[in-house]
Design a protein around this motif. Structure first.
Motif, short mmCIF file in Angstrom:
data_model
loop_
_atom_site.label_atom_id
_atom_site.label_comp_id
_atom_site.label_asym_id
_atom_site.label_seq_id
_atom_site.Cartn_x
_atom_site.Cartn_y
_atom_site.Cartn_z
N ARG A 154 -4.73 1.78 -0.88
CA ARG A 154 -4.75 3.07 -0.21
C ARG A 154 -4.03 3.01 1.13
O ARG A 154 -3.25 3.89 1.48
N ARG A 155 -4.32 1.99 1.91
CA ARG A 155 -3.63 1.81 3.18
C ARG A 155 -3.80 0.38 3.65
O ARG A 155 -4.73 -0.32 3.25
N ARG A 156 -2.91 -0.06 4.53
CA ARG A 156 -2.95 -1.41 5.08
C ARG A 156 -3.32 -1.41 6.56
O ARG A 156 -3.93 -2.32 7.06
N TYR A 157 -2.90 -0.36 7.25
CA TYR A 157 -3.16 -0.27 8.69
C TYR A 157 -3.86 1.05 9.01
O TYR A 157 -3.70 2.04 8.31
N ARG A 158 -4.63 1.02 10.09
CA ARG A 158 -5.19 2.25 10.64
C ARG A 158 -4.52 2.46 12.00
O ARG A 158 -4.92 1.87 13.00
N SER A 213 0.82 -1.21 0.00
CA SER A 213 0.00 0.00 0.00
C SER A 213 0.86 1.27 0.00
O SER A 213 2.09 1.21 -0.05
N THR A 214 0.17 2.40 0.11
CA THR A 214 0.89 3.67 0.14
C THR A 214 1.78 3.78 1.36
O THR A 214 2.61 4.70 1.45
N GLU A 215 1.66 2.85 2.30
CA GLU A 215 2.51 2.85 3.49
C GLU A 215 3.95 2.43 3.18
O GLU A 215 4.80 2.42 4.08
#
Length: 257
Positions: free
Chosen positions: A190-194, A100-102
């Motif tokens: 978009r993302r993997r973690y919150r 992801s973007t991370e």
């Protein structure tokens, strides 16, 4: 003879970096510069407020190998200053996926991105692992399939280069992959973690804090996370380091007016 630099963010004693060297050692002269210690999630941080120290380390198959008490980005900068140019920079094989973007947080991906800013193509490669069965520097992890894909991709990049507009390949290999596992070219999720902060109390009653993250479990088809986690494919994401949004600049100017 091609010149290949290998680095990582898991540290120079990681079994993953040794697997990477073994995978490409006959494709050219291999140089290794990697952090002396674990530097995961260091992003593109540089060490600017203290001197760096380097230690020669024996890494079988490498022409020379240094452990540096800095970040993965420091390692690329050090290698370029010490050994001049390279035809390819490989970062990995990382313990655990980088999706992801991370990837902007990832030291693994950031080392390849740093190389790209110097005009050198990069491959950042990560292997999904079962953390319950993984010890130390990668004990218990089978890197053979990830090594197979790394060698295949490194040879292709060295022989044919990357397409115009592509600076880095971000590669993620499932833990259950075989040499016959399909490769999927993907975009970043978009993302993997919150992320959030968890408060705990020490034995003296004082609070302390851990940055923790809740994993996202649903991903859009076509993304790296979907390919790896749902389809169980090898994900290859072409990355361009020019993060300028592909929009009509006039629209942005109109908003600002």
């Amino acid at each position: 003879m091609h010149r290949i630099l290998i680095t990582n963010d898991d540290g120079i004693y990681s079994k993953g970096i040794r697997a990477a060297v073994e995978a490409v050692r006959d494709l050219g002269d291999v140089y290794v510069v990697a952090p002396l210690f674990q530097r995961s999630a260091s992003g593109r941080a540089m060490t600017l407020h203290r001197p760096l120290r380097a230690k020669l380390v024996n890494v079988p198959g490498a022409k020379v190998a240094y452990g540096l008490d800095g970040t993965p980005t420091d390692c690329v900068i050090f290698a370029l200053a010490r050994f001049t140019d390279f035809d390819l920079v490989i970062s990995g094989i990382n313990l655990g996926e980088n999706l992801s973007t991370e990837i902007t947080v990832s030291g693994t991906a950031s080392a390849a991105i740093e190389a790209a800013t110097h005009g050198i193509p990069g491959i950042a490669i990560s292997l999904e692992v079962d953390w319950k069965k993984t010890l130390g520097e990668g004990d218990g992890v089978d890197f053979s399939v990830a090594s197979h894909f790394l060698r295949r991709m490194a040879r292709a990049v060295l022989e044919r280069g990357l397409p115009e507009g592509v600076d880095v390949l971000n590669v993620n290999v499932p833990m259950d992959a075989t040499p016959e596992t399909k490769i999927e070219v993907t975009r970043l999720a978009r993302r993997r973690y919150r992320p959030t902060v968890e408060e705990r109390i020490d034995p003296r009653g004082h609070p302390y804090y851990w940055v923790v993250g809740k994993r996202c479990e649903e991903f859009e088809p076509g993304t790296d996370a979907y390919a790896l986690k749902v389809e169980r494919k090898v994900s290859v994401t072409p990355v361009n380091i020019d993060m300028t949004a592909k929009v009509d600049f006039g629209e942005v100017a109109e908003i600002l007016r």
